[in-house]
Design an enzyme around this catalytic site. Structure first.
Site, PDB file in Angstrom:
ATOM      1  CG  HIS A 174      -0.252   0.368   2.748  1.00 23.60           C
ATOM      2  ND1 HIS A 174      -0.003   1.317   3.374  1.00 23.60           N
ATOM      3  CD2 HIS A 174      -0.241  -1.424   3.066  1.00 23.60           C
ATOM      4  CE1 HIS A 174       0.687   0.477   4.478  1.00 23.60           C
ATOM      5  NE2 HIS A 174       0.719  -0.154   4.390  1.00 23.60           N
TER       6      HIS A 174
ATOM      7  CG  ASP B  86      -2.999   3.700   2.592  1.00 25.07           C
ATOM      8  OD1 ASP B  86      -2.541   2.534   1.830  1.00 25.07           O
ATOM      9  OD2 ASP B  86      -4.114   3.752   2.867  1.00 25.07           O
TER      10      ASP B  86
ATOM     11  CD  GLU C 171      -2.826  -1.570   5.066  1.00 26.79           C
ATOM     12  OE1 GLU C 171      -2.905  -2.667   7.040  1.00 26.79           O
ATOM     13  OE2 GLU C 171      -2.077  -0.474   5.463  1.00 26.79           O
ATOM     14  CD  GLU C 172      -1.327   1.973   7.616  1.00 26.88           C
ATOM     15  OE1 GLU C 172      -1.669   1.822   8.232  1.00 26.88           O
ATOM     16  OE2 GLU C 172       0.083   1.710   7.537  1.00 26.88           O
TER      17      GLU C 172
HETATM   18 ZN   LIG Z   1       0.856  -1.565   6.540  1.00 25.82          ZN
END
Ligand SMILES: [Zn+2]
Length: 378
Positions: free
Chosen positions: A70, A72, A137-138
């Site tokens: 990811h 982000d 993702e975060e």
């Molecule tokens: Zn990560």
């Protein structure tokens, strides 16, 4: 040849705090197109929370290996608390500093650097290589990896094996491969009783007593004793609330919150049934809401995990332990489609002030990823 540190700096300089991208995926796409990848951008999500994703593939044959990650990052918090601008990508004292240096722009840069070395030596490699890079993702993890995988399935792009590049190493690069993760289930239960005078309990129905009676057997015995690759599952009551401040009133309602971290002996469906059975047995009039943020999964040790382990040992000099600890990651989505493991940088500072990663480690991680590609694509 791509330099892992320079590429990581370019990525850190994009302020890609979820759901913003700020050009991070453009940086990845430009480099991958230069390496002969066909790239597809896959934006998903509502207008006020649009996230971008990238799927890139080189070759069409089998075996198909996919690297997932990811771009982000979490917010930096108070920038003044940082030694440098969190989005400057400063290199100092052998460390690369910045939000995402470790989680996980450094990892993506190391993979692409290792990939460029592999391709220089193997321009006509067997099989195919893909990258699934998400910008979600975060935070919510709704419009990222899970949706890209649906698109991949609809378009015949499901890989034979996948590696998530999260910073799994603990003390030294190479010491941990994650081959599974525990599942996580939340439950919110409300028991409805009958309010009354505590001196006349026969005319009331105390929901606290029913809550205690339902919870006690759930807490009395462990859910299991662990499995060869997982610790025992755990059940924690994380909330208990009746909102009553009057000592001679039996309240009408009692609420509890439960979190279960479960291994590969359980599914969320079976655990939810177990909770219902306990509340039914307590004779409670109740409602229960549940949310599973990920089922447990295990990629059982076999040729794939062994090849990863051998390549990492050979390139880092460290034999990795196979681990399933920690919270959830996007590997939980990939596990529904193909064998998946996780391996990446030393994860000492993710989400922290002055997040950083060792420059020497980034180059060694690139070499480990090159060795992994050489071991798996044959
Ligand atoms: Zn990560």
């Amino acid at each position: 040849m791509i330099d892992a540190v320079e590429l990581a700096q370019s990525l850190i300089r994009c302020r890609s705090v979820t759901p913003a991208d700020d050009g991070a995926l453009d940086v990845v796409q430009r480099v991958l197109e230069g390496l002969g990848f066909a790239c597809t951008r896959l934006p998903f999500g509502p207008d006020d929370y649009r996230v971008d994703n990238l799927f890139a593939r080189r070759g069409t044959g089998a075996p198909h290996f996919c690297y997932a990650g990811h771009t982000d990052v979490v917010p930096p918090g108070d920038p003044a608390a940082w030694t440098d601008d969190p989005f400057a990508g400063v290199v100092r004292d052998g460390q690369l500093f910045g939000r995402g240096a470790c989680d996980m722009k450094g990892g993506i840069a190391a993979f692409i650097a290792g990939l460029s070395q592999y391709l220089a030596a193997n321009p006509n490699h067997p099989g195919s290589i893909s990258l699934l890079i998400t910008g979600d993702e975060e935070a919510r993890s709704v419009d990222g990896t899970a949706k890209v995988l649906e698109w991949m399935e609809a378009n015949g792009q499901i890989p034979d094996m996948a590696l998530v590049g999260e910073p799994t190493s603990k003390r030294v690069l190479g010491d941990i491969i994650k081959i599974g993760r525990r599942g996580s289930l939340n439950a919110w239960v409300t028991i409805e009783g009958k309010q009354g005078h505590s001196a006349y309990p026969a005319a009331a129905d105390n929901p606290i007593h029913r809550m205690v009676a339902a919870l006690a057997p759930l807490l009395a015995a462990p859910l299991d004793n662990g499995t060869p690759h997982f610790p025992p599952s755990t059940l924690q009551v994380t909330g208990f609330d009746v909102g009553n401040t009057t000592s001679n009133v039996i309240p009408a309602i009692a609420r509890a919150m439960i979190n279960i971290r479960f291994n590969d002996l359980h599914s969320s469906a079976h655990l939810i049934e177990r909770l219902h059975a306990a509340f039914r047995a307590a004779g409670a009039r109740y409602t229960m809401e549940t949310a599973c943020s990920g089922e447990s999964f295990l990629t059982a040790p076999g040729p794939f995990v062994q090849a990863l382990s051998d390549a990492i040992a050979q390139s880092t000099g460290v034999t990795p332990a196979l681990d399933t600890g920690g919270g959830t990651s996007d590997a939980r989505f990939i596990a529904r489609y193909c064998p998946v493991a996780e391996f990446g940088a030393v994860g000492e500072t993710p989400h922290q002030v002055d997040e950083r990663t060792s420059v020497a480690d980034l180059h060694r991680l690139a070499e480990a990823y090159r060795a992994i590609l050489a071991a798996l694509l044959r």
